[in-house]
Design a protein around this motif. Structure first.
Motif, PDB file in Angstrom:
ATOM      1  N   ILE A  75       0.897  -1.446   0.049  1.00  0.00           N
ATOM      2  CA  ILE A  75       0.025   0.128  -0.127  1.00  0.00           C
ATOM      3  C   ILE A  75       1.040   1.355  -0.021  1.00  0.00           C
ATOM      4  O   ILE A  75       0.557   2.347  -0.680  1.00  0.00           O
ATOM      5  CB  ILE A  75      -1.043   0.024   1.183  1.00  0.00           C
ATOM      6  N   SER A  76       1.857   1.281   0.901  1.00  0.00           N
ATOM      7  CA  SER A  76       2.799   2.472   1.039  1.00  0.00           C
ATOM      8  C   SER A  76       3.441   2.559  -0.490  1.00  0.00           C
ATOM      9  O   SER A  76       3.496   3.703  -1.175  1.00  0.00           O
ATOM     10  CB  SER A  76       3.953   2.064   1.866  1.00  0.00           C
ATOM     11  N   ASN A  77       4.048   1.472  -0.658  1.00  0.00           N
ATOM     12  CA  ASN A  77       4.712   1.794  -2.294  1.00  0.00           C
ATOM     13  C   ASN A  77       3.795   2.292  -3.334  1.00  0.00           C
ATOM     14  O   ASN A  77       3.978   3.025  -4.479  1.00  0.00           O
ATOM     15  CB  ASN A  77       5.028   0.336  -2.949  1.00  0.00           C
ATOM     16  N   PHE A  78       2.478   1.826  -3.316  1.00  0.00           N
ATOM     17  CA  PHE A  78       1.592   2.166  -4.459  1.00  0.00           C
ATOM     18  C   PHE A  78       1.068   3.642  -4.287  1.00  0.00           C
ATOM     19  O   PHE A  78       0.857   4.303  -5.169  1.00  0.00           O
ATOM     20  CB  PHE A  78       0.283   1.405  -4.556  1.00  0.00           C
ATOM     21  N   HIS A  81      -7.244  -2.379  -6.378  1.00  0.00           N
ATOM     22  CA  HIS A  81      -5.920  -2.344  -6.929  1.00  0.00           C
ATOM     23  C   HIS A  81      -5.036  -3.407  -6.182  1.00  0.00           C
ATOM     24  O   HIS A  81      -4.508  -4.259  -6.756  1.00  0.00           O
ATOM     25  CB  HIS A  81      -5.335  -1.278  -7.310  1.00  0.00           C
ATOM     26  N   ILE A  82      -4.873  -3.121  -4.775  1.00  0.00           N
ATOM     27  CA  ILE A  82      -4.196  -3.808  -4.126  1.00  0.00           C
ATOM     28  C   ILE A  82      -4.759  -5.330  -3.958  1.00  0.00           C
ATOM     29  O   ILE A  82      -3.760  -6.439  -3.933  1.00  0.00           O
ATOM     30  CB  ILE A  82      -3.964  -3.291  -2.519  1.00  0.00           C
ATOM     31  N   ARG A  83      -5.884  -5.582  -3.786  1.00  0.00           N
ATOM     32  CA  ARG A  83      -6.531  -6.652  -3.573  1.00  0.00           C
ATOM     33  C   ARG A  83      -6.526  -7.577  -4.941  1.00  0.00           C
ATOM     34  O   ARG A  83      -5.945  -8.781  -4.726  1.00  0.00           O
ATOM     35  CB  ARG A  83      -8.204  -6.776  -3.529  1.00  0.00           C
ATOM     36  N   LEU A  84      -6.572  -6.970  -6.128  1.00  0.00           N
ATOM     37  CA  LEU A  84      -6.233  -7.639  -7.251  1.00  0.00           C
ATOM     38  C   LEU A  84      -4.717  -7.966  -7.463  1.00  0.00           C
ATOM     39  O   LEU A  84      -4.331  -9.106  -7.953  1.00  0.00           O
ATOM     40  CB  LEU A  84      -6.684  -6.909  -8.643  1.00  0.00           C
ATOM     41  N   GLU A  85      -3.891  -7.117  -7.149  1.00  0.00           N
ATOM     42  CA  GLU A  85      -2.420  -7.399  -7.299  1.00  0.00           C
ATOM     43  C   GLU A  85      -2.013  -8.593  -6.369  1.00  0.00           C
ATOM     44  O   GLU A  85      -1.370  -9.331  -6.883  1.00  0.00           O
ATOM     45  CB  GLU A  85      -1.631  -6.103  -6.818  1.00  0.00           C
ATOM     46  N   TYR A  86      -2.647  -8.737  -5.187  1.00  0.00           N
ATOM     47  CA  TYR A  86      -2.374  -9.657  -4.439  1.00  0.00           C
ATOM     48  C   TYR A  86      -3.342 -10.985  -4.413  1.00  0.00           C
ATOM     49  O   TYR A  86      -3.040 -11.625  -3.355  1.00  0.00           O
ATOM     50  CB  TYR A  86      -2.070  -9.454  -3.095  1.00  0.00           C
ATOM     51  N   GLU A  87      -4.260 -10.838  -5.284  1.00  0.00           N
ATOM     52  CA  GLU A  87      -5.253 -11.854  -5.439  1.00  0.00           C
ATOM     53  C   GLU A  87      -6.047 -12.179  -4.239  1.00  0.00           C
ATOM     54  O   GLU A  87      -6.074 -13.469  -3.886  1.00  0.00           O
ATOM     55  CB  GLU A  87      -4.539 -13.026  -6.088  1.00  0.00           C
TER      56      GLU A  87
END
Length: 126
Positions: free
Chosen positions: A16-19, A118-124
């Motif tokens: 989350i921080s990186n994004f 976005h985070i949920r999809l990135e980390y499935e």
């Protein structure tokens, strides 16, 4: 053998921080920390996005020992700063329009929902 995709709290916070950094949100803003907490909570429970003022802000206020209004204002400020200074291409990918066009910035809940999704999809995590 099927292996579950588990993400530790530290990995989630780092992602989350990186994004948020890519979005152009400066880490020195108080809203940055509130927004990071909000996104983290929403990645775990997307229903919070549907009730930002009734559930999310009060939970954040308790967690950070402040008021709902200060949470809302600080997050709005962080979003405004990122919208003005952030990556237009990333905003277009995330919201379907960019900050360079004549669109107003997304609402707090739209922004939180888009980043959490976005985070949920990135980390499935769906």
């Amino acid at each position: 053998m099927i292996q579950e995709n588990t993400v530790t709290s530290g990995e989630l916070e780092e992602a989350i921080s990186n994004f948020m950094s890519k979005l152009g949100i400066p880490a020195h803003l108080r809203g940055y920390y509130y927004l990071r907490s909000a996104v983290e909570m929403c990645t775990e429970d997307m229903e919070l996005v549907g009730s930002v003022t009734k559930l999310l802000y009060p939970d954040l206020a308790k967690r950070h020992k402040t008021t709902d209004q200060k949470i809302e204002r600080a997050i709005r400020n962080a979003i405004e700063v990122s919208w003005e200074r952030g990556n237009s291409d990333l905003f277009e990918e995330l919201f379907g329009y960019s900050n360079s066009e004549e669109y107003s910035r997304p609402t707090n809940s739209e922004y939180i929902a888009a980043v959490a999704d976005h985070i949920r999809l990135e980390y499935e995590m769906v």
